[in-house]
Write a protein that holds these residues in place. Structure first.
Motif: not given
Length: 328
Positions: A302-311
């Motif tokens: 499966n494709r995994v894009y970068a998780n851009r959610e703020p920390v």
């Protein structure tokens, strides 16, 4: 100039308990891509032209801004003018072309992208003026003062766009010059607590010819080593983290038996310092040609894009002047 162990007790405690060893995440889990970006350190990137080194690093920077609120100064004259660089960053942020046309971003997405990129990126565009390494870092200091913001990373892309500044002790030798000047880059990162990135080309390589999965013959340049950077292995010696992206020919059979895709990039982490910030190895990434963003594959494919959610839900407040023509 010197420190006893008792002077660094807090840092020793962090190391003892493995705190603050890794740098900032760039959006992928450690198990997929064990590379982080740490304040006060450097990353040197080397690859042949058209290997995707600039666009990959730009994506890392955007992810750092999304996740951690980081700000960046970029010097990348080969990418284009300041406007062209900003347009490319907007494309990578939204995942749609900036220029009007099929599947281009909407006006609302354009405004959102421009506000985000304007907040987190500053492009150095000296036009016809000479710029040395020290002059660049002095300019970054000036930007911090004038704009009243904190700059977290600097990018020089590529290295040979800077003006060389030999001194007598270099003896006219490139290796001595590089050893001294790259030492300045490392010391500047540590002094300012920024992450300094320098992107470089590789020197001439000998092409190889192999058979593709289809049976056709293809001639291509093999993956470079860290010692193939233009200027020699001093880059490998002086670098803290060293990255080498390489685009294999489409249809080439990889060492693991898989067939290389047209959008495939092999990112080699060739050196990892300080210990724990990254893990040496080669990691497969793929460029989504429509979104202009990278993804990796999990164990299921499966494709995994970068998780851009703020920390954090509340990001650090940064100085931002809203343009007069903004509708909100």
């Amino acid at each position: 100039m010197f420190k006893r162990l008792s002077n660094v007790n807090s840092e020793m405690s962090d190391l003892r308990h493995k705190k603050n060893v890794r740098g900032k995440s760039i959006g992928w889990d450690w198990d997929l891509l064990p590379y982080t970006i740490k304040e006060g350190c450097t990353t040197y990137i080397g690859a042949a032209p058209a290997s995707g080194k600039t666009e990959l690093w730009f994506e890392f920077l955007i992810n750092l801004s999304c996740i951690h609120g980081w700000n960046h100064v970029v010097f990348s004259p080969e990418t284009g003018s300041a406007a062209e660089i900003y347009a490319e960053l907007c494309y990578k942020y939204i995942g749609k072309p900036y220029t009007l046309g099929e599947n281009s971003m909407t006006q609302g997405e354009q405004i959102r992208a421009e506000m985000f990129i304007d907040k987190h990126f500053i492009v150095v565009d000296p036009i016809d003026e000479d710029l040395t390494l020290q002059g660049f870092y002095n300019l970054v200091d000036e930007i911090e003062r004038k704009e009243e913001i904190t700059i977290h990373t600097t990018t020089i892309d590529p290295w040979n766009e800077l003006t060389e500044e030999f001194i007598q002790s270099d003896l006219g030798r490139e290796d001595k010059y590089l050893s001294r000047i790259l030492g300045i880059a490392r010391k500047n990162a540590r002094k300012t607590n920024r992450h300094n990135c320098i992107i470089n080309h590789v020197r001439d390589q000998t092409p190889v010819t192999k058979e593709l999965f289809s049976g056709e013959q293809v001639t291509y340049f093999p993956p470079p080593s860290a010692r193939d950077f233009a200027g020699g292995q001093v880059w490998f010696r002086k670098g803290l983290c060293v990255l080498i992206p390489w685009r294999p020919p489409y249809g080439l059979k990889d060492s693991d038996g898989s067939i290389c895709e047209a959008n495939e990039v092999h990112l080699k982490v060739a050196k990892s310092k300080p210990k724990g910030v990254s893990k040496n190895g080669t990691y497969k990434m793929f460029l989504d040609m429509e979104r202009y963003q990278y993804y990796m594959l999990d164990w299921k494919g499966n494709r995994v894009y970068a998780n851009r959610e703020p920390v954090q839900a509340t990001q650090t407040k940064l100085n931002y002047h809203k343009p007069d023509n903004m509708p909100f």
